[in-house]
Design a protein around this motif. Sequence first.
Motif, PDB file in Angstrom:
ATOM      1  N   LEU A  64       0.838  -1.283  -0.154  1.00  0.00           N
ATOM      2  CA  LEU A  64       0.031   0.817   0.187  1.00  0.00           C
ATOM      3  C   LEU A  64       0.203   1.100  -0.029  1.00  0.00           C
ATOM      4  N   GLY A  65       2.255   1.335  -0.489  1.00  0.00           N
ATOM      5  CA  GLY A  65       2.970   2.352  -0.272  1.00  0.00           C
ATOM      6  C   GLY A  65       3.643   2.944   1.063  1.00  0.00           C
ATOM      7  N   ASN A  66       2.806   1.865   2.493  1.00  0.00           N
ATOM      8  CA  ASN A  66       3.248   2.687   3.715  1.00  0.00           C
ATOM      9  C   ASN A  66       4.350   1.917   4.479  1.00  0.00           C
ATOM     10  N   SER A  67       5.026   2.951   4.960  1.00  0.00           N
ATOM     11  CA  SER A  67       6.495   3.092   6.416  1.00  0.00           C
ATOM     12  C   SER A  67       6.715   3.052   7.216  1.00  0.00           C
ATOM     13  N   ARG A  68       5.080   3.769   7.220  1.00  0.00           N
ATOM     14  CA  ARG A  68       5.801   4.649   8.893  1.00  0.00           C
ATOM     15  C   ARG A  68       5.719   3.079   9.739  1.00  0.00           C
ATOM     16  N   MET A  69       5.030   1.851   9.712  1.00  0.00           N
ATOM     17  CA  MET A  69       4.923   0.853  10.407  1.00  0.00           C
ATOM     18  C   MET A  69       6.038  -0.511  10.266  1.00  0.00           C
ATOM     19  N   TRP A  70       7.082   0.011  10.214  1.00  0.00           N
ATOM     20  CA  TRP A  70       8.416  -0.691   9.809  1.00  0.00           C
ATOM     21  C   TRP A  70       9.461  -0.451  10.864  1.00  0.00           C
ATOM     22  N   VAL A  71      10.332  -1.156  11.315  1.00  0.00           N
ATOM     23  CA  VAL A  71      11.169  -0.713  12.453  1.00  0.00           C
ATOM     24  C   VAL A  71      12.298  -2.177  12.785  1.00  0.00           C
ATOM     25  N   ILE A  72      12.290  -2.846  11.107  1.00  0.00           N
ATOM     26  CA  ILE A  72      13.518  -3.450  11.621  1.00  0.00           C
ATOM     27  C   ILE A  72      14.113  -3.545  10.745  1.00  0.00           C
ATOM     28  N   ASP A  73      14.700  -2.364   9.785  1.00  0.00           N
ATOM     29  CA  ASP A  73      15.682  -2.743   8.941  1.00  0.00           C
ATOM     30  C   ASP A  73      16.962  -2.819   8.915  1.00  0.00           C
ATOM     31  N   GLY A  74      16.973  -3.985   8.313  1.00  0.00           N
ATOM     32  CA  GLY A  74      18.712  -4.304   8.882  1.00  0.00           C
ATOM     33  C   GLY A  74      18.360  -5.621   9.378  1.00  0.00           C
ATOM     34  N   LEU A  75      17.069  -6.412  10.100  1.00  0.00           N
ATOM     35  CA  LEU A  75      17.388  -7.142  11.067  1.00  0.00           C
ATOM     36  C   LEU A  75      17.485  -8.537  10.360  1.00  0.00           C
ATOM     37  N   CYS A  76      16.644  -8.628   9.498  1.00  0.00           N
ATOM     38  CA  CYS A  76      16.464  -9.823   8.449  1.00  0.00           C
ATOM     39  C   CYS A  76      17.934  -9.803   7.636  1.00  0.00           C
ATOM     40  N   PRO A  77      18.791 -10.957   7.343  1.00  0.00           N
ATOM     41  CA  PRO A  77      20.156 -11.015   6.568  1.00  0.00           C
ATOM     42  C   PRO A  77      19.734 -10.239   4.993  1.00  0.00           C
ATOM     43  N   ALA A  78      21.284 -10.482   5.058  1.00  0.00           N
ATOM     44  CA  ALA A  78      20.780  -9.520   3.018  1.00  0.00           C
ATOM     45  C   ALA A  78      21.059 -11.078   2.896  1.00  0.00           C
ATOM     46  N   ASP A  79      21.164 -12.137   2.949  1.00  0.00           N
ATOM     47  CA  ASP A  79      20.997 -13.416   1.676  1.00  0.00           C
ATOM     48  C   ASP A  79      19.918 -14.060   2.060  1.00  0.00           C
ATOM     49  N   VAL A  80      18.762 -13.794   2.767  1.00  0.00           N
ATOM     50  CA  VAL A  80      17.593 -14.192   2.864  1.00  0.00           C
ATOM     51  C   VAL A  80      16.207 -13.907   1.440  1.00  0.00           C
ATOM     52  N   PRO A  81      16.372 -14.186   0.542  1.00  0.00           N
ATOM     53  CA  PRO A  81      15.830 -14.527  -1.646  1.00  0.00           C
ATOM     54  C   PRO A  81      14.643 -13.275  -0.990  1.00  0.00           C
ATOM     55  N   ASP A 209      13.015  -4.395  20.892  1.00  0.00           N
ATOM     56  CA  ASP A 209      14.423  -2.945  21.231  1.00  0.00           C
ATOM     57  C   ASP A 209      13.398  -1.974  20.445  1.00  0.00           C
ATOM     58  N   ARG A 210      13.800  -2.554  18.992  1.00  0.00           N
ATOM     59  CA  ARG A 210      13.697  -1.071  17.507  1.00  0.00           C
ATOM     60  C   ARG A 210      12.038  -0.295  18.167  1.00  0.00           C
ATOM     61  N   TRP A 211      10.802  -1.490  18.601  1.00  0.00           N
ATOM     62  CA  TRP A 211       9.710  -0.485  18.790  1.00  0.00           C
ATOM     63  C   TRP A 211       9.815   0.151  19.884  1.00  0.00           C
ATOM     64  N   MET A 212      10.449  -0.579  20.811  1.00  0.00           N
ATOM     65  CA  MET A 212      10.110   0.165  21.962  1.00  0.00           C
ATOM     66  C   MET A 212      11.187   1.471  22.121  1.00  0.00           C
ATOM     67  N   ALA A 213      11.979   1.477  21.437  1.00  0.00           N
ATOM     68  CA  ALA A 213      12.368   2.624  20.887  1.00  0.00           C
ATOM     69  C   ALA A 213      11.721   4.244  21.106  1.00  0.00           C
ATOM     70  N   LYS A 214      10.230   3.810  19.791  1.00  0.00           N
ATOM     71  CA  LYS A 214       9.560   4.943  20.195  1.00  0.00           C
ATOM     72  C   LYS A 214       7.152   5.186  21.659  1.00  0.00           C
ATOM     73  N   TYR A 215       7.661   3.656  21.222  1.00  0.00           N
ATOM     74  CA  TYR A 215       6.903   2.915  22.101  1.00  0.00           C
ATOM     75  C   TYR A 215       6.897   2.510  23.185  1.00  0.00           C
ATOM     76  N   PRO A 216       6.101   2.737  24.462  1.00  0.00           N
ATOM     77  CA  PRO A 216       6.432   2.119  25.396  1.00  0.00           C
ATOM     78  C   PRO A 216       6.327   0.657  26.377  1.00  0.00           C
ATOM     79  N   GLY A 217       5.809   0.148  25.584  1.00  0.00           N
ATOM     80  CA  GLY A 217       5.277  -1.919  24.475  1.00  0.00           C
ATOM     81  C   GLY A 217       4.848  -2.279  23.768  1.00  0.00           C
TER      82      GLY A 217
END
Length: 279
Positions: A64-81, A209-217
């Motif tokens: 849908l072209g959204n990016s706001r609800m995405w917090v895990i850049d780099g958490l998935c290894p690059a070699d996952v296809p 940890d990524r999420w709780m940097a913005k929200y309490p839980g």
Amino acid sequence: MIIDTDVGGDPDDTVALVVAARLVPELRLVVTSDEYGGERARFARYLLDLVGRTDVRVVAGSDLGNSRMWVIDGLCPADVPRQGTDVVGAVAEVCAAADGRVRWVGMGPLSNLAMLQTEQPELVSQLVVTQMGGAINYRDPSRAEHNFRVDPEAAIRMVPSLEPWLPTFVVSDVTFNPAIELTKDSPLYQRWAQPDARPFERVLREHCDRWMAKYPGTMQHDALTLAAAMLWPGVRFVRERVALDEIARMSRSDDGAEIVMSVSADYGAFMSWLAQALG
């Protein structure tokens, strides 16, 4: 079972996906919704593999072209296809192989269901839908609940379209409760932070940890929805007629579509169930 998830934002999707991978041997397919350039699907693939469910197919769904609800850049290894994108074909394959109807557990917007309804509506008739979303008394009356708000057209279309098969909605009135919120003080989170944490637990901790940097839980909306789809008895439901307005806000209506709607849950028992499921 098919899971439809916008995993990669609020960690409740990640928690629910791990639980399903561990407890639901008949899980066959994960479809992503509100996609983020295919990254949600890559992360779902990575997570399933960590839990030993290489047998479960992953398909990238509606973007849908959204990016706001995405917090895990780099958490998935690059070699996952990158994963495939043929949602209709994947769902058709699961339905064709099933002896009876297929459980569809919706943890994101209803975009993929709406696409199925457009392209191959006979598949929708084979689904037993349990969907997290909607609210009768949403905490912000000016807008719809999140999963409905992200794609209001899909929600407005699909709630009445699903009526012949009596869909179940686990609404935010029940899921938005601090009794099912994970924080850094929660025993589950603290277990994931231990030096001997399993690989999937380390991912859960980092995502939190990524999420709780913005929200309490993170309230466990989607894990509670999964529990309901698994017929865990701690969620109470009633039949209700509801209608959606032009921005997908839900209200009771005698002329509305009939659904099965959650009205309460045993939160303490659910948290015990969740801890055991992740143990």
